[in-house]
Design a protein around this motif. Structure first.
Motif, PDB file in Angstrom:
ATOM      1  N   GLY A 122      -5.038 -79.440  -2.769  1.00 41.72           N
ATOM      2  CA  GLY A 122      -6.109 -78.924  -1.939  1.00 41.72           C
ATOM      3  C   GLY A 122      -7.264 -78.388  -2.757  1.00 41.72           C
ATOM      4  O   GLY A 122      -7.300 -78.504  -3.969  1.00 41.72           O
ATOM      5  N   ASP A 123      -8.200 -77.786  -2.041  1.00 44.66           N
ATOM      6  CA  ASP A 123      -9.394 -77.281  -2.706  1.00 44.66           C
ATOM      7  C   ASP A 123      -9.084 -76.002  -3.480  1.00 44.66           C
ATOM      8  O   ASP A 123      -8.041 -75.374  -3.312  1.00 44.66           O
ATOM      9  CB  ASP A 123     -10.505 -77.053  -1.668  1.00 44.66           C
ATOM     10  N   SER A 124     -10.027 -75.603  -4.309  1.00 41.93           N
ATOM     11  CA  SER A 124      -9.819 -74.476  -5.219  1.00 41.93           C
ATOM     12  C   SER A 124      -9.607 -73.149  -4.508  1.00 41.93           C
ATOM     13  O   SER A 124      -8.785 -72.337  -4.930  1.00 41.93           O
ATOM     14  CB  SER A 124     -11.002 -74.372  -6.178  1.00 41.93           C
ATOM     15  N   VAL A 125     -10.345 -72.898  -3.450  1.00 46.83           N
ATOM     16  CA  VAL A 125     -10.189 -71.631  -2.730  1.00 46.83           C
ATOM     17  C   VAL A 125      -8.797 -71.549  -2.106  1.00 46.83           C
ATOM     18  O   VAL A 125      -8.151 -70.507  -2.157  1.00 46.83           O
ATOM     19  CB  VAL A 125     -11.301 -71.448  -1.675  1.00 46.83           C
ATOM     20  N   THR A 126      -8.329 -72.647  -1.553  1.00 46.30           N
ATOM     21  CA  THR A 126      -6.977 -72.673  -0.990  1.00 46.30           C
ATOM     22  C   THR A 126      -5.944 -72.387  -2.071  1.00 46.30           C
ATOM     23  O   THR A 126      -5.010 -71.608  -1.864  1.00 46.30           O
ATOM     24  CB  THR A 126      -6.692 -74.031  -0.315  1.00 46.30           C
ATOM     25  N   VAL A 127      -6.118 -72.989  -3.237  1.00 44.13           N
ATOM     26  CA  VAL A 127      -5.194 -72.741  -4.348  1.00 44.13           C
ATOM     27  C   VAL A 127      -5.249 -71.277  -4.768  1.00 44.13           C
ATOM     28  O   VAL A 127      -4.212 -70.639  -4.974  1.00 44.13           O
ATOM     29  CB  VAL A 127      -5.508 -73.679  -5.539  1.00 44.13           C
ATOM     30  N   ALA A 128      -6.458 -70.719  -4.868  1.00 50.23           N
ATOM     31  CA  ALA A 128      -6.598 -69.307  -5.261  1.00 50.23           C
ATOM     32  C   ALA A 128      -5.899 -68.398  -4.249  1.00 50.23           C
ATOM     33  O   ALA A 128      -5.175 -67.472  -4.632  1.00 50.23           O
ATOM     34  CB  ALA A 128      -8.076 -68.944  -5.384  1.00 50.23           C
ATOM     35  N   ARG A 129      -6.100 -68.667  -2.986  1.00 48.88           N
ATOM     36  CA  ARG A 129      -5.473 -67.825  -1.952  1.00 48.88           C
ATOM     37  C   ARG A 129      -3.955 -68.010  -1.932  1.00 48.88           C
ATOM     38  O   ARG A 129      -3.208 -67.063  -1.672  1.00 48.88           O
ATOM     39  CB  ARG A 129      -6.105 -68.121  -0.604  1.00 48.88           C
ATOM     40  N   ASP A 130      -3.495 -69.223  -2.213  1.00 52.77           N
ATOM     41  CA  ASP A 130      -2.065 -69.473  -2.322  1.00 52.77           C
ATOM     42  C   ASP A 130      -1.471 -68.674  -3.491  1.00 52.77           C
ATOM     43  O   ASP A 130      -0.401 -68.076  -3.372  1.00 52.77           O
ATOM     44  CB  ASP A 130      -1.822 -70.982  -2.507  1.00 52.77           C
ATOM     45  N   LEU A 131      -2.199 -68.645  -4.609  1.00 53.54           N
ATOM     46  CA  LEU A 131      -1.744 -67.859  -5.761  1.00 53.54           C
ATOM     47  C   LEU A 131      -1.735 -66.365  -5.425  1.00 53.54           C
ATOM     48  O   LEU A 131      -0.811 -65.641  -5.817  1.00 53.54           O
ATOM     49  CB  LEU A 131      -2.621 -68.133  -6.985  1.00 53.54           C
ATOM     50  N   ASP A 132      -2.759 -65.897  -4.697  1.00 49.47           N
ATOM     51  CA  ASP A 132      -2.780 -64.497  -4.259  1.00 49.47           C
ATOM     52  C   ASP A 132      -1.546 -64.174  -3.417  1.00 49.47           C
ATOM     53  O   ASP A 132      -0.893 -63.144  -3.615  1.00 49.47           O
ATOM     54  CB  ASP A 132      -4.034 -64.203  -3.426  1.00 49.47           C
ATOM     55  N   ALA A 133      -1.232 -65.062  -2.473  1.00 46.51           N
ATOM     56  CA  ALA A 133      -0.075 -64.838  -1.600  1.00 46.51           C
ATOM     57  C   ALA A 133       1.222 -64.829  -2.400  1.00 46.51           C
ATOM     58  O   ALA A 133       2.101 -63.989  -2.166  1.00 46.51           O
ATOM     59  CB  ALA A 133      -0.023 -65.911  -0.509  1.00 46.51           C
ATOM     60  N   TRP A 134       1.334 -65.751  -3.352  1.00 42.60           N
ATOM     61  CA  TRP A 134       2.531 -65.773  -4.199  1.00 42.60           C
ATOM     62  C   TRP A 134       2.657 -64.462  -4.959  1.00 42.60           C
ATOM     63  O   TRP A 134       3.727 -63.855  -4.980  1.00 42.60           O
ATOM     64  CB  TRP A 134       2.485 -66.956  -5.176  1.00 42.60           C
ATOM     65  N   TYR A 135       1.554 -63.993  -5.554  1.00 42.24           N
ATOM     66  CA  TYR A 135       1.626 -62.761  -6.336  1.00 42.24           C
ATOM     67  C   TYR A 135       1.967 -61.568  -5.452  1.00 42.24           C
ATOM     68  O   TYR A 135       2.717 -60.680  -5.856  1.00 42.24           O
ATOM     69  CB  TYR A 135       0.326 -62.505  -7.115  1.00 42.24           C
ATOM     70  N   ARG A 136       1.434 -61.549  -4.234  1.00 49.98           N
ATOM     71  CA  ARG A 136       1.787 -60.469  -3.291  1.00 49.98           C
ATOM     72  C   ARG A 136       3.283 -60.469  -3.010  1.00 49.98           C
ATOM     73  O   ARG A 136       3.874 -59.414  -2.793  1.00 49.98           O
ATOM     74  CB  ARG A 136       1.004 -60.616  -1.980  1.00 49.98           C
ATOM     75  N   SER A 137       3.910 -61.662  -3.021  1.00 46.14           N
ATOM     76  CA  SER A 137       5.354 -61.713  -2.799  1.00 46.14           C
ATOM     77  C   SER A 137       6.117 -61.139  -3.994  1.00 46.14           C
ATOM     78  O   SER A 137       7.252 -60.691  -3.856  1.00 46.14           O
ATOM     79  CB  SER A 137       5.810 -63.153  -2.518  1.00 46.14           C
ATOM     80  N   VAL A 138       5.496 -61.120  -5.151  1.00 48.32           N
ATOM     81  CA  VAL A 138       6.098 -60.546  -6.356  1.00 48.32           C
ATOM     82  C   VAL A 138       5.827 -59.040  -6.407  1.00 48.32           C
ATOM     83  O   VAL A 138       6.701 -58.255  -6.732  1.00 48.32           O
ATOM     84  CB  VAL A 138       5.531 -61.234  -7.632  1.00 48.32           C
ATOM     85  N   ASP A 139       4.588 -58.651  -6.095  1.00 48.13           N
ATOM     86  CA  ASP A 139       4.189 -57.251  -6.120  1.00 48.13           C
ATOM     87  C   ASP A 139       3.295 -56.972  -4.913  1.00 48.13           C
ATOM     88  O   ASP A 139       2.102 -57.280  -4.927  1.00 48.13           O
ATOM     89  CB  ASP A 139       3.438 -56.942  -7.417  1.00 48.13           C
ATOM     90  N   SER A 140       3.884 -56.405  -3.876  1.00 51.02           N
ATOM     91  CA  SER A 140       3.157 -56.202  -2.613  1.00 51.02           C
ATOM     92  C   SER A 140       2.022 -55.190  -2.730  1.00 51.02           C
ATOM     93  O   SER A 140       1.173 -55.106  -1.846  1.00 51.02           O
ATOM     94  CB  SER A 140       4.127 -55.768  -1.509  1.00 51.02           C
TER      95      SER A 140
END
Length: 192
Positions: A122-140
């Motif tokens: 997907g596009d870059s913003v989607t990837v960035a937001r996906d990475l944000d969500a992943w990191y939130r799952s590691v450290d809320s």
């Protein structure tokens, strides 16, 4: 997959990502892969005792991912304007060795226009937001761990994009005027 810059795909809040931000995203994607690969290796379950060479396969997989992480880190450094001499010093090698090892990676990034082109991501913003969500799952407690660090998302995003466009045009012109030569080790190569 959409290869257009983020601002062209309709995601509010971010304009087109500059090559440095794209490099940062590519680096962050591999960091997530390193974390996932290491997590999969733990706990050391009895299955590894029954799978001859399981630990070795895991270590080799991690080494492969870390090598890609290093390549992405070099691209981030070059996009930030770090010189090949400084890349070499950080890596503990001489400048010619650094160029031999990573110049092709930097050249491929530059000739691709400084854009990530992973399949099916997907596009870059989607990837960035996906990475944000992943990191939130590691450290809320951490919100927008990736997007908050993007220069394109800052108040000076337009100026950052203009400077990036100017630098990208200079790099492309250098490559066009001396194909291959600009990236070879030695005194003819670029400073950064």
């Amino acid at each position: 997959m959409d290869d257009r810059p983020a601002g062209e795909v309709g995601n509010a809040g971010l304009g087109p990502l500059v090559p440095l931000d794209e490099a940062y995203l590519a680096h962050a994607e591999v960091l997530r892969e390193v974390a996932a690969s290491a997590r999969e290796a733990l706990p050391l379950e009895p299955r590894l005792r029954h799978e001859p060479g399981g630990e070795l396969r895991t270590a080799l997989r991690l080494a492969e991912v870390v090598a890609r992480l290093t390549d992405r880190a070099v691209v981030v450094a070059v996009e930030r304007g770090v010189s090949w001499a400084d890349v070499a010093a950080i890596a503990g090698v001489d400048e010619d060795d650094a160029r031999r090892r990573w110049a092709d990676v930097a050249r491929e990034w530059t000739t691709a226009g400084g854009r990530r082109r992973p399949p099916d991501r997907g596009d870059s913003v989607t990837v960035a937001r996906d990475l944000d969500a992943w990191y939130r799952s590691v450290d809320s407690q951490v919100r927008d761990a990736v997007t908050a660090g993007l220069a394109s998302a800052s108040e000076s995003g337009a100026a950052v994009r203009e400077e990036a466009d100017r630098r990208r045009a200079e790099a492309a012109a250098l490559y066009r005027t001396s194909p291959g030569e600009a990236w070879r080790p030695g005194p003819r190569g670029p400073a950064a």
